[in-house]
Design an enzyme around this catalytic site. Structure first.
Site, PDB file in Angstrom:
ATOM      1  N   TYR A  35       0.829  -1.210   0.000  1.00 13.64           N
ATOM      2  CA  TYR A  35       0.000   0.000   0.000  1.00 13.64           C
ATOM      3  C   TYR A  35       0.863   1.259   0.000  1.00 13.64           C
ATOM      4  O   TYR A  35       0.553   2.234  -0.674  1.00 13.64           O
ATOM      5  CB  TYR A  35      -0.935   0.001   1.217  1.00 13.64           C
ATOM      6  CG  TYR A  35      -1.751   1.267   1.322  1.00 13.64           C
ATOM      7  CD1 TYR A  35      -2.860   1.474   0.503  1.00 13.64           C
ATOM      8  CD2 TYR A  35      -1.403   2.265   2.226  1.00 13.64           C
ATOM      9  CE1 TYR A  35      -3.595   2.629   0.582  1.00 13.64           C
ATOM     10  CE2 TYR A  35      -2.136   3.437   2.308  1.00 13.64           C
ATOM     11  CZ  TYR A  35      -3.235   3.619   1.485  1.00 13.64           C
ATOM     12  OH  TYR A  35      -3.957   4.787   1.561  1.00 13.64           O
ATOM     13  N   GLU A  36       1.968   1.230   0.744  1.00 12.80           N
ATOM     14  CA  GLU A  36       2.843   2.394   0.847  1.00 12.80           C
ATOM     15  C   GLU A  36       3.877   2.457  -0.278  1.00 12.80           C
ATOM     16  O   GLU A  36       4.813   3.244  -0.224  1.00 12.80           O
ATOM     17  CB  GLU A  36       3.528   2.433   2.224  1.00 12.80           C
ATOM     18  CG  GLU A  36       2.533   2.732   3.331  1.00 12.80           C
ATOM     19  CD  GLU A  36       3.178   2.921   4.695  1.00 12.80           C
ATOM     20  OE1 GLU A  36       4.392   2.645   4.854  1.00 12.80           O
ATOM     21  OE2 GLU A  36       2.450   3.351   5.604  1.00 12.80           O
ATOM     22  N   VAL A  97      -5.336  -1.495   7.700  1.00 13.85           N
ATOM     23  CA  VAL A  97      -6.602  -2.215   7.557  1.00 13.85           C
ATOM     24  C   VAL A  97      -6.661  -2.730   6.122  1.00 13.85           C
ATOM     25  O   VAL A  97      -6.437  -1.974   5.167  1.00 13.85           O
ATOM     26  CB  VAL A  97      -7.813  -1.295   7.846  1.00 13.85           C
ATOM     27  CG1 VAL A  97      -9.118  -2.026   7.609  1.00 13.85           C
ATOM     28  CG2 VAL A  97      -7.737  -0.763   9.277  1.00 13.85           C
ATOM     29  N   GLY A 103     -13.785   1.164   5.916  1.00 12.07           N
ATOM     30  CA  GLY A 103     -15.127   1.743   5.973  1.00 12.07           C
ATOM     31  C   GLY A 103     -16.041   1.057   6.974  1.00 12.07           C
ATOM     32  O   GLY A 103     -17.217   1.414   7.093  1.00 12.07           O
ATOM     33  N   GLY A 105     -15.079   0.696  10.297  1.00 10.72           N
ATOM     34  CA  GLY A 105     -14.708   1.123  11.640  1.00 10.72           C
ATOM     35  C   GLY A 105     -13.524   0.387  12.236  1.00 10.72           C
ATOM     36  O   GLY A 105     -13.208   0.582  13.408  1.00 10.72           O
ATOM     37  N   GLY A 107     -10.208   0.661  11.531  1.00  6.48           N
ATOM     38  CA  GLY A 107      -9.134   1.599  11.875  1.00  6.48           C
ATOM     39  C   GLY A 107      -9.500   2.437  13.092  1.00  6.48           C
ATOM     40  O   GLY A 107      -8.678   2.648  13.979  1.00  6.48           O
ATOM     41  N   ASN A 134      -0.642  10.360   1.719  1.00  6.62           N
ATOM     42  CA  ASN A 134      -1.739   9.472   2.119  1.00  6.62           C
ATOM     43  C   ASN A 134      -2.949  10.282   2.590  1.00  6.62           C
ATOM     44  O   ASN A 134      -3.264  10.326   3.787  1.00  6.62           O
ATOM     45  CB  ASN A 134      -1.250   8.498   3.196  1.00  6.62           C
ATOM     46  CG  ASN A 134      -2.210   7.355   3.414  1.00  6.62           C
ATOM     47  OD1 ASN A 134      -3.359   7.394   3.000  1.00  6.62           O
ATOM     48  ND2 ASN A 134      -1.730   6.328   4.099  1.00  6.62           N
ATOM     49  N   TYR A 141      -7.301  10.939  10.292  1.00  5.13           N
ATOM     50  CA  TYR A 141      -6.648  11.424  11.506  1.00  5.13           C
ATOM     51  C   TYR A 141      -7.179  12.800  11.911  1.00  5.13           C
ATOM     52  O   TYR A 141      -7.374  13.067  13.101  1.00  5.13           O
ATOM     53  CB  TYR A 141      -5.126  11.459  11.329  1.00  5.13           C
ATOM     54  CG  TYR A 141      -4.519  10.098  11.083  1.00  5.13           C
ATOM     55  CD1 TYR A 141      -5.029   8.947  11.687  1.00  5.13           C
ATOM     56  CD2 TYR A 141      -3.424   9.947  10.244  1.00  5.13           C
ATOM     57  CE1 TYR A 141      -4.472   7.704  11.455  1.00  5.13           C
ATOM     58  CE2 TYR A 141      -2.853   8.708  10.021  1.00  5.13           C
ATOM     59  CZ  TYR A 141      -3.390   7.585  10.625  1.00  5.13           C
ATOM     60  OH  TYR A 141      -2.826   6.357  10.396  1.00  5.13           O
TER      61      TYR A 141
END
Length: 179
Positions: A35-36, A97, A103, A105, A107, A134, A141
């Site tokens: 992902y990163e 996640v 989506g 919840g 995280g 990101n 956040y």
């Protein structure tokens, strides 16, 4: 028996990782690296993780999130220390996640649990880093009340530069003092 933590999110439970989760933790770390955009950067092995997470002196802790009984994500964290506060803090190294569970919840459940843990452990703060590209994570956040730390940049030294710096200390220690 591992103690599970119920959450406010339907079907989502959390539990502390156990030694038997090492392969799962490594798989989640590799998925996070994908992902990163750094799929080849993971050097961790099951043996390293087992020693570092479940050995005589654990370096970090891991919470596993499950959604409807399936591994959905994880949070890896450890304590740091604030000299100005005179108290430890909780540092979130990784939160991930799996895409199919986003989506729901997951995280939020992980990060809210860690916030509760930080309060229970009398931590002065709870902090983490996020890649500047990101946007979904940064938006999440901000929605939960996190504030970016303007004026601070992460510094890192690793690989050959770390070895050179370490050797410079040893060299100085091995040299006789001049009068």
């Amino acid at each position: 028996m591992t103690q599970t933590v119920t959450t406010a999110h339907p079907g989502v439970v959390l539990r502390p990782a156990v030694r038997a989760d090492v392969a799962l933790i490594l798989a989640l770390i590799r998925e996070l690296a994908e992902y990163e955009r750094e799929p080849d950067a993971v050097l961790a092995t099951e043996a390293l993780l087992e020693a570092q997470l479940f050995g005589a002196q654990p370096a970090a802790e891991v919470m596993i999130a499950e959604a409807d009984g399936q591994p959905a994500g994880f949070a890896l964290f450890f304590h740091n220390f604030s000299t100005w506060q005179g108290r430890r803090g909780l540092y979130l190294e990784d939160l991930f996640v799996r895409p199919q569970f986003r989506g729901r919840g997951v995280g939020h459940a992980l990060i809210a649990y860690l916030a509760r843990l930080a309060v229970q452990r009398d931590c002065a703060r709870f902090e983490w880093s996020v890649l500047d590209w990101n946007a979904p994570a940064i938006g999440f956040y901000r929605r939960i009340g996190a504030v970016g730390m303007d004026g601070w940049t992460v510094q890192r030294i690793d690989g050959e530069a770390l070895r050179r710096l370490a050797a410079s200390s040893a060299d100085a220690a091995d040299r006789p003092e001049s009068d």
